[in-house]
Design an enzyme around this catalytic site. Sequence first.
Site, PDB file in Angstrom:
ATOM      1  CB  THR A   1       1.816  -9.704   1.345  1.00  0.00           C
ATOM      2  OG1 THR A   1       1.491  -8.716   0.393  1.00  0.00           O
ATOM      3  CG2 THR A   1       2.886  -9.177   2.264  1.00  0.00           C
TER       4      THR A   1
ATOM      5  CD  GLU B   1       1.627  -5.951   4.456  1.00  0.00           C
ATOM      6  OE1 GLU B   1       0.436  -6.037   4.073  1.00  0.00           O
ATOM      7  OE2 GLU B   1       2.584  -5.846   3.665  1.00  0.00           O
TER       8      GLU B   1
ATOM      9  CE  LYS C   1       6.182  15.113  -8.476  1.00  0.00           C
ATOM     10  NZ  LYS C   1       7.370  15.263  -7.674  1.00  0.00           N
TER      11      LYS C   1
ATOM     12  CD1 TRP D   1       1.361  15.331  -6.163  1.00  0.00           C
ATOM     13  CD2 TRP D   1       2.121  13.408  -6.989  1.00  0.00           C
ATOM     14  NE1 TRP D   1       2.611  15.116  -5.644  1.00  0.00           N
ATOM     15  CE2 TRP D   1       3.105  13.949  -6.131  1.00  0.00           C
ATOM     16  CE3 TRP D   1       2.383  12.197  -7.627  1.00  0.00           C
ATOM     17  CZ2 TRP D   1       4.328  13.319  -5.903  1.00  0.00           C
ATOM     18  CZ3 TRP D   1       3.596  11.567  -7.389  1.00  0.00           C
ATOM     19  CH2 TRP D   1       4.545  12.126  -6.541  1.00  0.00           C
TER      20      TRP D   1
HETATM   21  P1  AMP Z   1      -3.256  -7.021   0.144  1.00  0.00           P
HETATM   22  O1  AMP Z   1      -2.307  -7.115   1.249  1.00  0.00           O
HETATM   23  O2  AMP Z   1      -2.925  -7.891  -1.013  1.00  0.00           O
HETATM   24  O3  AMP Z   1      -4.663  -7.239   0.607  1.00  0.00           O
HETATM   25  O4  AMP Z   1      -3.183  -5.539  -0.432  1.00  0.00           O
HETATM   26  C1  AMP Z   1      -3.386  -4.425   0.372  1.00  0.00           C
HETATM   27  C2  AMP Z   1      -3.496  -3.212  -0.484  1.00  0.00           C
HETATM   28  O5  AMP Z   1      -4.652  -3.280  -1.311  1.00  0.00           O
HETATM   29  C3  AMP Z   1      -3.661  -1.918   0.267  1.00  0.00           C
HETATM   30  O6  AMP Z   1      -2.450  -1.416   0.751  1.00  0.00           O
HETATM   31  C4  AMP Z   1      -4.281  -1.020  -0.791  1.00  0.00           C
HETATM   32  O7  AMP Z   1      -3.320  -0.499  -1.678  1.00  0.00           O
HETATM   33  C5  AMP Z   1      -5.149  -1.977  -1.560  1.00  0.00           C
HETATM   34  N1  AMP Z   1      -6.537  -1.856  -1.096  1.00  0.00           N
HETATM   35  C6  AMP Z   1      -7.209  -2.686  -0.294  1.00  0.00           C
HETATM   36  N2  AMP Z   1      -8.480  -2.264  -0.119  1.00  0.00           N
HETATM   37  C7  AMP Z   1      -8.604  -1.111  -0.837  1.00  0.00           C
HETATM   38  C8  AMP Z   1      -9.658  -0.170  -1.049  1.00  0.00           C
HETATM   39  N3  AMP Z   1     -10.872  -0.337  -0.534  1.00  0.00           N
HETATM   40  N4  AMP Z   1      -9.386   0.908  -1.807  1.00  0.00           N
HETATM   41  C9  AMP Z   1      -8.173   1.106  -2.356  1.00  0.00           C
HETATM   42  N5  AMP Z   1      -7.154   0.249  -2.194  1.00  0.00           N
HETATM   43  C10 AMP Z   1      -7.359  -0.850  -1.451  1.00  0.00           C
END
Ligand code: AMP
Length: 546
Positions: A189, A334, A441, A446
Amino acid sequence: MRSTMMDTPLQVSRLLDHGRTVHGSSEVITWTAEGARRTSYAEVGADAARLAHALRDDLGITGDERIGTLMWNNAEHLIAYLAVPSMGAVLHTLNLRLFPEQLIYIVNHAEDRVILVDSTLIPLLAGVLPHLSRLRHIVVVGGGDSAPLEVASGGGIAIHRWEELLRGKPDRFGWPSIDERDAAALCYTSGTTGNPKGVAYSHRSIYLHSMQVCSVEAFGLGPASKVLAVVPMFHAMAWGLPYASFLSGASLVMPDRFLQAAPLAAMIASQRPTLAGAVPTIWTDLLAHLDANPTDVSSMREVVVGGSACPPALMHAFSERHGVEIIHAWGMTEMSPLGSVSRPPAGLAGAEAWAYRYTQGRLPASVEGRIVGPDGSVMPNDGKSVGELEVRGPWITQGYIGDAEPDPEKFRDGWLRTGDVGVLSADGYLSLSDRAKDVIKSGGEWISSVELENALMAHPAVLEACVVGVPDERWGERPLATVVLREGSSATPAELRDFLAATVAHWQLPERWAFIDAVPKTSVGKFDKKRVRAQYADGSLALSSI
Ligand code: AMP
């Protein structure tokens, strides 16, 4: 007292054997320039055995050596997904949209010995090849000139052709017994800073995660399902859809490299999938296409949207204009990656149900979550207390590959710190307001960038809106709204600001606006806020005065 139960290991080879026999007539349909190409799960299973023979007997792969894939979503990638872990080796899916330096880093870090590459991606691989120190073999999938690879490798790497390698190999393989806790697949990632970080999924985590993906509370997959997997197989294991489909007998529709709205619409109209999964930007593009080119997409019972917050306006548009229900889901690389899925509690309808559907959804039993405040204290699940979400469970990583100790920025007392900020309700629903690093911020208060984006994207003239915090002398930080207008539409910052004022507190309204052609996207199709902030900082954004 010990149980009397058997302790049979949970292995990817079980998914493979089950799918190829019990669900042998289910299919993976790969999109090509000439239309659909069909492969039955029985054939996928036979080819998986052939590939394992080829890797072991011809390429000399033993033990847990790493096999990289630089491939689109297609039948051959599915075969590799099944064959490589089943033989005891470790699959490493390579994100073909990474910057070359990152691609080089992850191949070398994982010590990939073999890379399977789609022939359309040969130029990409040839460009980085001289830097791949541990690589010994390349297997080219599909026709096309492999000369650039030969030139770039300088003869030090053996180049094979998939078809030739598999020809004549036995269609059965004696899959070894593997410790279910051993690595089956890797995914890196790319964080915002530093090198990408690797996660190693185990056979056990993949198996348990697949069962969850199939469950009714998640995607509800079975032999009658047909899954359009738009989410790339190089991003978070395509949300577990390939393995879950083999387990449940759901057929798969794979778009290969045809990810634009027009071919996706054609795929949906001709193959009639019942379910699809992708990040919001794909559906935003598809919606604009469908509005302009009416297509029957009603075969899709549900469309799962995750990876970024799904704008409510997108959910309503699909439901009301195209009869397709968007199901919002949240997860992370993760986490294998499935966390929550937003299905409202039974018996609710109308506005009450919608309020639940906007949330990121309910965490399943296997994913425990807690909200932690800035001082490290655990906050109540009362739907009000805002903090960082931490999670733990059997398909969540406890560290990154090669780290001597879990990074305290990412892990705390056996929990994964998600970096996502929001609340948990008493009935287990997660509502995220932002990424911790994207919250704005302003004067000590926020502002959620996602809330502003969702409100803006509800305006009929707005196709996409990306909001970031930028430095401000008086308030510390203020929101900057970057907006992509729909083709043929117009709007001024003042109009958009007035529109926002109906739902957003006055002090949160942006005073900085920029109209742009497209929001920059990351390698997995999310808004690249880092780049937008950098464009603002270096003055390359043309600001519109209000
Ligand atoms: P990745 O590992 O590239 O899939 O990214 C994971 C991150 O994507 C998460 O920690 C969130 O910040 C974001 N994410 C995934 N699904 C959502 C969702 N439905 N709403 C908001 N953020 C999301």
